[in-house]
Write an enzyme that holds these catalytic residues in place. Sequence first.
Site, mmCIF file in Angstrom:
data_model
loop_
_atom_site.group_PDB
_atom_site.id
_atom_site.type_symbol
_atom_site.label_atom_id
_atom_site.label_comp_id
_atom_site.label_asym_id
_atom_site.label_seq_id
_atom_site.Cartn_x
_atom_site.Cartn_y
_atom_site.Cartn_z
ATOM 1 N N LEU A 47 0.843 -1.182 0.000
ATOM 2 C CA LEU A 47 0.000 0.000 0.000
ATOM 3 C C LEU A 47 0.888 1.245 0.000
ATOM 4 O O LEU A 47 2.097 1.155 0.193
ATOM 5 C CB LEU A 47 -0.919 0.000 1.226
ATOM 6 C CG LEU A 47 -1.810 -1.230 1.389
ATOM 7 C CD1 LEU A 47 -2.629 -1.123 2.675
ATOM 8 C CD2 LEU A 47 -2.728 -1.418 0.190
ATOM 9 N N SER A 48 0.273 2.398 -0.206
ATOM 10 C CA SER A 48 1.068 3.634 -0.180
ATOM 11 C C SER A 48 1.844 3.742 1.117
ATOM 12 O O SER A 48 3.035 4.054 1.122
ATOM 13 C CB SER A 48 0.157 4.851 -0.347
ATOM 14 O OG SER A 48 -0.470 4.843 -1.598
ATOM 15 N N GLU A 49 1.169 3.471 2.241
ATOM 16 C CA GLU A 49 1.837 3.475 3.542
ATOM 17 C C GLU A 49 1.253 2.418 4.464
ATOM 18 O O GLU A 49 0.097 2.009 4.326
ATOM 19 C CB GLU A 49 1.734 4.844 4.227
ATOM 20 C CG GLU A 49 2.717 5.877 3.727
ATOM 21 C CD GLU A 49 2.077 6.886 2.800
ATOM 22 O OE1 GLU A 49 2.755 7.849 2.407
ATOM 23 O OE2 GLU A 49 0.895 6.712 2.446
ATOM 24 N N THR A 50 2.080 2.003 5.401
ATOM 25 C CA THR A 50 1.710 1.094 6.484
ATOM 26 C C THR A 50 2.225 1.713 7.776
ATOM 27 O O THR A 50 3.346 2.213 7.821
ATOM 28 C CB THR A 50 2.331 -0.300 6.278
ATOM 29 O OG1 THR A 50 1.839 -0.862 5.062
ATOM 30 C CG2 THR A 50 1.993 -1.228 7.433
ATOM 31 N N HIS A 82 -2.144 10.942 5.101
ATOM 32 C CA HIS A 82 -3.224 9.961 5.213
ATOM 33 C C HIS A 82 -2.915 8.870 6.243
ATOM 34 O O HIS A 82 -3.825 8.416 6.948
ATOM 35 C CB HIS A 82 -3.618 9.414 3.824
ATOM 36 C CG HIS A 82 -3.155 8.033 3.495
ATOM 37 N ND1 HIS A 82 -1.951 7.777 2.880
ATOM 38 C CD2 HIS A 82 -3.762 6.835 3.670
ATOM 39 C CE1 HIS A 82 -1.832 6.469 2.695
ATOM 40 N NE2 HIS A 82 -2.903 5.879 3.161
#
Length: 296
Positions: A47-50, A82
């Site tokens: 994902l974009s971030e974790t 986000h």
Amino acid sequence: MSSRKFAYAQLDVFTSTPLEGNMLAVFSDGRGLSDDEMQAIARETNLSETTFILPRDAETEARDGVKVRIFTVAEELEFAGHPTLGTAYFLHQRDREDLVTLDLRVGKIPVTFTKDAHGLSFGEMRQRDPEFGRIHTDREALARAAGLSVSDLDTELPVQTVSTGMPFAIVPVRTLKALQNFKISGQAATEYVEKTDAKFLYFVSRETVDPTSTLHARMIFYNGEDPATGSAGGCCAAWAVQHGVVKSDERAVIEQGIEMKRASRIHFRATKSDGKVTNVRVGGHCVRVADATLHV
């Protein structure tokens, strides 16, 4: 070989509609994971971030906030919007607290939750006061990097680097059509920003799909296009107030992710007084869509 189990939730951020917005994985207790393991898990979620919550004793969390680390598929970040909003929403839902303070590498970020007209939780983070960087004057080089023509760039507004924890060059594009059709190369964009004080390019247009939106935005990230970029939203808020796109403390909305069918709405506002922009606030809704366990 023994196996360790780590619970996590997946959320959609900057949307009130499941399967839209920007996806985020939140690990509720990352204690026991090494830096390399956190990075490997972030690559695994893809994902974009974790994010990884690292619980501490109640006294420390009351004083310093909840410690959280943010990873992309490629690196750990000091700040990202986000993941901050989504992780705070996770804690808000779990602990029923309307003020959640995260202790990030960039410092303490407070997120306040209220109920909107539909009874949904709306979170708003206050980001660091903005630092205004260079104005990008070589529009031909920028246009080449972005896959745009020079005439596509909005000459009424400057291309400028702004940081509220992560430096973005805000690039105003003249028309919605140009922004929807641009063919940006991630490599070309990276080569351009490496010669500047920005880390990423954030493209915006004052023409929007939704008439209730203020700006339409797109951003190319590590693993493709980013559906919603909250850290850029704060930089864009400061830029927009500084250059008269919106008024001081005016509530405004960035629409993003529409081209990739992950529509997002990033709410923003900032204060300008005596020529100085402060009190940058970025907010939105979140939806929890999945719960799972990772075995390491």
